[in-house]
Design a protein around this motif. Structure first.
Motif, PDB file in Angstrom:
ATOM      1  N   LEU A  26       0.839  -1.206   0.000  1.00  0.00           N
ATOM      2  CA  LEU A  26       0.000   0.000   0.000  1.00  0.00           C
ATOM      3  C   LEU A  26       0.871   1.253   0.000  1.00  0.00           C
ATOM      4  N   ALA A  27       1.926   1.252   0.839  1.00  0.00           N
ATOM      5  CA  ALA A  27       2.840   2.413   0.886  1.00  0.00           C
ATOM      6  C   ALA A  27       3.474   2.627  -0.489  1.00  0.00           C
ATOM      7  N   SER A  28       3.808   1.530  -1.158  1.00  0.00           N
ATOM      8  CA  SER A  28       4.426   1.624  -2.479  1.00  0.00           C
ATOM      9  C   SER A  28       3.435   2.196  -3.496  1.00  0.00           C
ATOM     10  N   LYS A  29       2.207   1.695  -3.479  1.00  0.00           N
ATOM     11  CA  LYS A  29       1.196   2.172  -4.445  1.00  0.00           C
ATOM     12  C   LYS A  29       0.902   3.664  -4.218  1.00  0.00           C
ATOM     13  N   LEU A  30       0.813   4.077  -2.944  1.00  0.00           N
ATOM     14  CA  LEU A  30       0.549   5.491  -2.648  1.00  0.00           C
ATOM     15  C   LEU A  30       1.703   6.364  -3.128  1.00  0.00           C
ATOM     16  N   THR A  31       2.931   5.887  -2.882  1.00  0.00           N
ATOM     17  CA  THR A  31       4.122   6.654  -3.285  1.00  0.00           C
ATOM     18  C   THR A  31       4.204   6.747  -4.806  1.00  0.00           C
ATOM     19  N   GLN A  32       4.002   5.619  -5.476  1.00  0.00           N
ATOM     20  CA  GLN A  32       4.035   5.625  -6.950  1.00  0.00           C
ATOM     21  C   GLN A  32       2.944   6.529  -7.521  1.00  0.00           C
ATOM     22  N   GLY A  33       1.816   6.623  -6.785  1.00  0.00           N
ATOM     23  CA  GLY A  33       0.718   7.475  -7.231  1.00  0.00           C
ATOM     24  C   GLY A  33       1.022   8.957  -7.075  1.00  0.00           C
ATOM     25  N   SER A 160      -4.835 -17.633  11.185  1.00  0.00           N
ATOM     26  CA  SER A 160      -5.076 -18.692  12.173  1.00  0.00           C
ATOM     27  C   SER A 160      -5.334 -20.038  11.510  1.00  0.00           C
ATOM     28  N   GLY A 161      -5.551 -20.037  10.193  1.00  0.00           N
ATOM     29  CA  GLY A 161      -5.889 -21.266   9.483  1.00  0.00           C
ATOM     30  C   GLY A 161      -7.392 -21.403   9.286  1.00  0.00           C
ATOM     31  N   LYS A 162      -8.156 -20.508   9.964  1.00  0.00           N
ATOM     32  CA  LYS A 162      -9.618 -20.562   9.795  1.00  0.00           C
ATOM     33  C   LYS A 162     -10.010 -19.757   8.555  1.00  0.00           C
ATOM     34  N   VAL A 163     -11.262 -19.908   8.176  1.00  0.00           N
ATOM     35  CA  VAL A 163     -11.801 -19.110   7.068  1.00  0.00           C
ATOM     36  C   VAL A 163     -12.913 -18.247   7.642  1.00  0.00           C
ATOM     37  N   GLY A 164     -12.892 -16.977   7.341  1.00  0.00           N
ATOM     38  CA  GLY A 164     -13.938 -16.094   7.869  1.00  0.00           C
ATOM     39  C   GLY A 164     -13.619 -14.649   7.549  1.00  0.00           C
ATOM     40  N   ALA A 165     -14.387 -13.719   8.155  1.00  0.00           N
ATOM     41  CA  ALA A 165     -14.176 -12.285   7.930  1.00  0.00           C
ATOM     42  C   ALA A 165     -13.080 -11.802   8.864  1.00  0.00           C
ATOM     43  N   GLY A 166     -12.113 -11.089   8.350  1.00  0.00           N
ATOM     44  CA  GLY A 166     -11.034 -10.587   9.195  1.00  0.00           C
ATOM     45  C   GLY A 166      -9.794 -10.220   8.404  1.00  0.00           C
ATOM     46  N   ARG A 167      -9.755 -10.620   7.134  1.00  0.00           N
ATOM     47  CA  ARG A 167      -8.578 -10.278   6.306  1.00  0.00           C
ATOM     48  C   ARG A 167      -8.579  -8.789   5.977  1.00  0.00           C
ATOM     49  N   MET A 168      -7.416  -8.173   6.047  1.00  0.00           N
ATOM     50  CA  MET A 168      -7.336  -6.765   5.647  1.00  0.00           C
ATOM     51  C   MET A 168      -7.743  -6.630   4.182  1.00  0.00           C
ATOM     52  N   ALA A 169      -8.490  -5.588   3.858  1.00  0.00           N
ATOM     53  CA  ALA A 169      -8.879  -5.338   2.463  1.00  0.00           C
ATOM     54  C   ALA A 169      -7.614  -5.253   1.605  1.00  0.00           C
ATOM     55  N   ALA A 170      -7.749  -5.577   0.337  1.00  0.00           N
ATOM     56  CA  ALA A 170      -6.600  -5.560  -0.579  1.00  0.00           C
ATOM     57  C   ALA A 170      -6.052  -4.138  -0.711  1.00  0.00           C
ATOM     58  N   PRO A 171      -4.718  -3.990  -0.806  1.00  0.00           N
ATOM     59  CA  PRO A 171      -4.131  -2.649  -0.916  1.00  0.00           C
ATOM     60  C   PRO A 171      -4.739  -1.811  -2.041  1.00  0.00           C
ATOM     61  N   GLU A 172      -5.059  -2.432  -3.192  1.00  0.00           N
ATOM     62  CA  GLU A 172      -5.607  -1.640  -4.297  1.00  0.00           C
ATOM     63  C   GLU A 172      -7.010  -1.119  -3.971  1.00  0.00           C
ATOM     64  N   VAL A 173      -7.742  -1.870  -3.132  1.00  0.00           N
ATOM     65  CA  VAL A 173      -9.082  -1.409  -2.744  1.00  0.00           C
ATOM     66  C   VAL A 173      -8.951  -0.247  -1.748  1.00  0.00           C
ATOM     67  N   ILE A 174      -8.026  -0.385  -0.793  1.00  0.00           N
ATOM     68  CA  ILE A 174      -7.798   0.711   0.175  1.00  0.00           C
ATOM     69  C   ILE A 174      -7.358   1.964  -0.584  1.00  0.00           C
ATOM     70  N   LEU A 175      -6.484   1.755  -1.567  1.00  0.00           N
ATOM     71  CA  LEU A 175      -6.002   2.883  -2.388  1.00  0.00           C
ATOM     72  C   LEU A 175      -7.179   3.609  -3.040  1.00  0.00           C
ATOM     73  N   ASP A 176      -8.125   2.848  -3.576  1.00  0.00           N
ATOM     74  CA  ASP A 176      -9.278   3.464  -4.233  1.00  0.00           C
ATOM     75  C   ASP A 176     -10.103   4.288  -3.238  1.00  0.00           C
ATOM     76  N   ASP A 243     -12.894  -5.517 -12.324  1.00  0.00           N
ATOM     77  CA  ASP A 243     -13.609  -5.456 -11.052  1.00  0.00           C
ATOM     78  C   ASP A 243     -14.364  -4.131 -10.954  1.00  0.00           C
ATOM     79  N   ALA A 244     -15.358  -4.107 -10.087  1.00  0.00           N
ATOM     80  CA  ALA A 244     -16.088  -2.861  -9.838  1.00  0.00           C
ATOM     81  C   ALA A 244     -15.179  -1.895  -9.101  1.00  0.00           C
ATOM     82  N   PRO A 245     -14.978  -0.676  -9.610  1.00  0.00           N
ATOM     83  CA  PRO A 245     -14.169   0.283  -8.847  1.00  0.00           C
ATOM     84  C   PRO A 245     -14.880   0.635  -7.542  1.00  0.00           C
ATOM     85  N   PRO A 246     -14.169   0.629  -6.416  1.00  0.00           N
ATOM     86  CA  PRO A 246     -14.814   0.966  -5.140  1.00  0.00           C
ATOM     87  C   PRO A 246     -15.318   2.407  -5.103  1.00  0.00           C
ATOM     88  N   ALA A 247     -16.241   2.635  -4.186  1.00  0.00           N
ATOM     89  CA  ALA A 247     -16.747   3.976  -3.872  1.00  0.00           C
ATOM     90  C   ALA A 247     -17.464   4.653  -5.031  1.00  0.00           C
TER      91      ALA A 247
END
Ligand code: PMT
Length: 401
Positions: A26-33, A160-176, A243-247
């Motif tokens: 994410l830091a790299s994408k923001l800097t490159q932007g 943890s090896g489980k499957v569920g909600a809790g993964r950080m959103a993808a850097p490109e989505v946060i960037l958007d 993909d659908a652009p966020p926001a």
């Protein structure tokens, strides 16, 4: 370069989660932007990724302590808080979210949060059961109530090896989302813009379609750029791959008729329609409900003409077309500008290298109803989108006066 990020001060808070490695991206994408990225790490975050990794990417000092004797700034967190255009906390652990929601200030990051007037965006990352925990949800609700935007978390495989909600959103989505927040109050604030993208697909039978080479990249770039300039955007997209652009609002369509219906609805009260879609001029008079079989000889199909959406739509104050041409670029584009009664048309030569269908770049000329012609060099589709929107905005302002 992403225009809305250029020269913006982004403070990126990083807290102790395995998702720290994604924060480097994410830091790299923001800097490159084009953003100036100041990273503030919690002590736990430094166990996952060294501050050097962030410093090497952002080319700026990384803050790890509330009282850094080496800092050139007297009170680091206040200086960062003051100059931030946005504070992004990614990954945001349950502990940091709790401290932020209670106004605790025992490290450089939460102190920066408490001291800033900039918009704040958090991307939570934790185990699924933690995310569902009532106390954590209360903290998140309190933060939302205080105006903090929350992106994610996503569902999927967790550390943890489980499957569920809790993964950080993808850097490109946060960037958007960062782009959308920074764009608020931009030159198109208060405008409603409808954009079309992609090549329509007209069925012949359940297997085959008539389509074209449009990927949807130009239309999606226009929608993102309009959002980054503060507009409220509806994207009517026939793209199968993007993909659908966020926001922003997206309506997925397949055929020209579906596109027309979606555009007519979206255009009620819209300020502008920008048609970057490659709409099929013809469709099968009757699509077969069963797969067509080989006949051993030639096959004739009866095609009927599709409606011209751009020429007939009512509602938008400004109508902008695109013309994909392989010869006589300006002449052909100008005749479409006139025959469809448009305010502006963007002519792209699809035979040029790095231009037209599927490419990430485009070479275009912008023609206006007033007879202006702006010849542009090859540039990214996002940069071209900004140029198109700037011209469109001038026309909109003039028409609304
Ligand atoms: O999607 P990409 O891979 O990024 O490629 C981008 C692009 C080349 C598709 C794009 O830049 C472009 O040129 N789009 C318009 C392509 C086109 O079909 O042009 P046209 O000359 O056939 O149509 C002129 C205009 O009328 C277009 O704005 C089109 O959307 C509109 N139209 C056309 C036919 C129809 N039935 N209804 C319409 O509204």
């Amino acid at each position: 370069m992403i225009p809305v990020l250029k020269g913006k001060n982004v403070v990126l808070g990083v807290t102790g989660s395995i998702a720290c490695y994604k924060a480097v991206d994410l830091a790299s994408k923001l800097t490159q932007g084009g953003a100036l990225v100041d990273v503030v790490m919690s002590e736990d975050a430094t166990r996952f990724v060294a501050p050097l990794a962030f410093g090497s990417i952002t080319h700026r000092a990384v803050t790890t302590s509330l009282f850094d004797p080496d800092s050139e700034l007297s009170v680091e967190h206040v200086a960062l808080a003051d100059r931030a255009d946005i504070l992004v906390v990614a990954p945001a652990t349950a502990n940091t979210l709790a401290k932020m929601s209670l106004g605790l200030t025992d490290n450089a990051l939460v102190a920066t949060y408490a001291a800033t007037a900039a918009p704040v965006l958090v991307a939570p990352a934790m185990d699924g059961h933690m995310w569902e925990n009532a106390a954590i949800q209360e903290n998140v609700s309190r933060l939302k109530h205080h105006g903090v935007r929350v992106v994610g978390p996503d569902s999927g495989y967790l550390a943890s090896g489980k499957v569920g909600a809790g993964r950080m959103a993808a850097p490109e989505v946060i960037l958007d989302y960062v782009r959308a927040v920074l764009g608020q109050g931009g030159p198109l604030a208060g405008s409603r813009i409808v954009v079309s993208a992609g090549g329509t697909r007209e069925p012949l039978d359940p297997v085959r379609v008539i389509t074209n080479r449009s990927s949807g990249k130009m239309g999606h770039a226009l929608a993102e750029a309009a959002r980054d300039m503060g507009a409220s955007v509806t994207l009517v997209s026939a793209s199968e791959t993007l993909d659908a652009p966020p926001a922003l609002e997206i309506v997925r369509v397949e055929t020209a008729i579906e596109m027309r219906d979606a555009i007519e609805e979206a255009c009620q009260g819209a300020d502008a329609l920008i048609m970057a879609a490659a709409v099929s001029d013809y469709r099968a008079a009757e699509a077969s409900s069963h797969k067509l079989k080989k006949t051993g000889g030639p096959l004739s199909l009866t095609l009927v003409q599709n409606p011209d959406i751009l020429a007939s739509v009512e509602g938008p104050t400004v109508r902008v077309g695109f013309a994909a041409e392989s010869r006589d670029l300006l002449e052909n584009a100008n005749s479409k500008l006139v025959s469809k009664g448009l305010d502006m048309i963007v002519a792209n030569d699809i035979t040029e290298l790095g231009s037209g269908f599927g490419a990430d770049t485009n070479k275009a000329a912008i023609l206006t109803a007033d007879g202006e012609i702006h010849q542009l060099p090859v540039m990214s589709k996002l940069e071209l989108a900004h140029r198109v929107l700037e011209q469109m905005s001038n026309i909109l302002i003039a028409k609304e006066e």
